[in-house]
Design an enzyme around this catalytic site. Sequence first.
Site, short mmCIF file in Angstrom:
data_model
loop_
_atom_site.label_atom_id
_atom_site.label_comp_id
_atom_site.label_asym_id
_atom_site.label_seq_id
_atom_site.Cartn_x
_atom_site.Cartn_y
_atom_site.Cartn_z
N TYR A 163 1.26 -1.29 -0.28
CA TYR A 163 -0.17 0.33 -0.05
C TYR A 163 0.57 1.28 0.06
O TYR A 163 0.50 1.83 -0.96
CB TYR A 163 -0.85 0.14 1.25
CG TYR A 163 -1.98 0.93 1.88
CD1 TYR A 163 -3.52 0.96 0.35
CD2 TYR A 163 -1.60 2.13 1.90
CE1 TYR A 163 -4.33 2.43 0.71
CE2 TYR A 163 -2.92 3.21 2.23
CZ TYR A 163 -3.97 3.50 1.62
OH TYR A 163 -5.06 3.83 1.67
N ALA A 164 1.68 1.13 0.73
CA ALA A 164 3.00 2.37 1.09
C ALA A 164 3.68 2.51 -0.56
O ALA A 164 4.00 3.76 -1.01
CB ALA A 164 3.82 2.27 1.70
P1 NAI Z 1 -13.10 1.34 0.66
O1 NAI Z 1 -13.13 0.35 0.70
O2 NAI Z 1 -14.31 1.92 1.62
O3 NAI Z 1 -13.96 2.09 -1.12
C1 NAI Z 1 -13.72 2.04 -2.50
C2 NAI Z 1 -14.33 1.47 -3.01
O4 NAI Z 1 -13.69 1.12 -4.04
C3 NAI Z 1 -15.66 -0.01 -3.31
O5 NAI Z 1 -16.04 0.58 -3.22
C4 NAI Z 1 -14.54 -0.94 -3.84
O6 NAI Z 1 -16.14 -1.19 -5.15
C5 NAI Z 1 -14.23 -0.15 -4.72
N1 NAI Z 1 -12.76 -0.78 -6.02
C6 NAI Z 1 -12.13 -0.93 -4.52
N2 NAI Z 1 -11.05 -2.52 -6.03
C7 NAI Z 1 -11.43 -1.36 -7.17
C8 NAI Z 1 -11.40 -1.72 -8.67
N3 NAI Z 1 -10.37 -2.17 -9.38
N4 NAI Z 1 -11.90 -1.49 -9.31
C9 NAI Z 1 -13.24 -0.63 -9.11
N5 NAI Z 1 -13.43 -0.49 -7.96
C10 NAI Z 1 -12.87 -0.74 -7.40
O7 NAI Z 1 -12.11 2.66 0.51
P2 NAI Z 1 -11.75 4.10 1.36
O8 NAI Z 1 -11.72 4.42 2.80
O9 NAI Z 1 -13.21 4.96 0.43
O10 NAI Z 1 -10.62 4.62 0.86
C11 NAI Z 1 -10.94 5.36 -1.20
C12 NAI Z 1 -9.55 6.19 -0.79
O11 NAI Z 1 -8.90 6.86 0.09
C13 NAI Z 1 -8.17 4.96 -1.02
O12 NAI Z 1 -7.10 5.04 -2.43
C14 NAI Z 1 -7.91 4.74 0.00
O13 NAI Z 1 -6.60 4.41 -0.30
C15 NAI Z 1 -7.72 6.54 0.34
N6 NAI Z 1 -7.84 6.31 2.07
C16 NAI Z 1 -7.83 5.88 2.64
C17 NAI Z 1 -7.97 6.08 3.82
C18 NAI Z 1 -9.41 5.81 5.11
O14 NAI Z 1 -8.60 6.21 5.89
N7 NAI Z 1 -9.85 5.91 5.09
C19 NAI Z 1 -7.22 7.41 4.41
C20 NAI Z 1 -6.02 7.13 3.28
C21 NAI Z 1 -6.42 7.13 1.62
#
Ligand code: NAI
Length: 253
Positions: A163-164
């Site tokens: 991830y990092a």
């Molecule tokens: P989440 O897991 O709640 O939502 C991610 C969404 O991406 C889901 O709807 C999933 O179905 C979709 N997804 C995953 N793989 C996919 C693919 N191959 N093709 C299409 N859709 C796909 O994640 P969250 O927490 O909303 O995070 C969103 C972004 O923010 C991510 O990039 C995460 O790394 C980043 N982030 C989140 C943090 C947090 O504390 N929640 C902190 C730092 C960064």
Amino acid sequence: MQLENAVIAITGGARGLGLSMAHHLGKLGARPALIDFDNDQLDKAVNELVDAGIDARGFVANVADEASVTEVFADIRQGMGPLDGLINNAGILRDGLLVKARDGKVEKMLGLDAWQAVIDVNLTGVFLCGRAAAAAMIEDGRNGVIVNISSISRAGNMGQSNYAAAKAGVAALTVTWGRELARHGLRVAAVAPGFIETEMTASMREDMLDKLTAGVPVRRLGAPDEIAKTVAFIFDNDYVNGRVIEVDGGLRL
Ligand code: NAI
């Protein structure tokens, strides 16, 4: 950039931060095109947005698959008109120590499958969607914006080699694209969130989360709309380019 009537693609838009961004930008007049591979969740999200009076549409695609990405950007153009922006938000976690060992005995290693899955979605997905969106916006003559979602973990974090590395790559792509695409009237910037309250953080171990919260100077997780507001700021401010904005409650050293 004006958000009124702007078509903004949001990857991983079916829940979490992506859905929060769709609500926030939608209230400011944008037309979100949610891209996600979770069909059911996508339907729910689009209904929720439409009920809130937002002109949103859902598109099923896997951001890590080149053909799927090519197709989805063509579908968005056909269904909603020329693209004005992209938020590269889809991301997954497959945490694990590089090598887990006790008393000189190796118990477990981070698997290549876990490494590759995260690189495929969190880094290659950003490349594929960024490339497709940039090409579309250049050909359509739109002065669009790409916002990449990196992470505080880009600086390195225990248990997150995959991830990092991916999130550091996303930060590097942001600077590179900011330089390459400005001549075509496009801007690129990123947000590096700290720990935000979403399904992704809910999947973390409770003792890990408690430890994390205790280490945040403002003593709480961030709210999804605090990231959405930063994304809106990037769209609004035409002098923000090639930079990563950190929104982490002061957590990063
Ligand atoms: P989440 O897991 O709640 O939502 C991610 C969404 O991406 C889901 O709807 C999933 O179905 C979709 N997804 C995953 N793989 C996919 C693919 N191959 N093709 C299409 N859709 C796909 O994640 P969250 O927490 O909303 O995070 C969103 C972004 O923010 C991510 O990039 C995460 O790394 C980043 N982030 C989140 C943090 C947090 O504390 N929640 C902190 C730092 C960064």
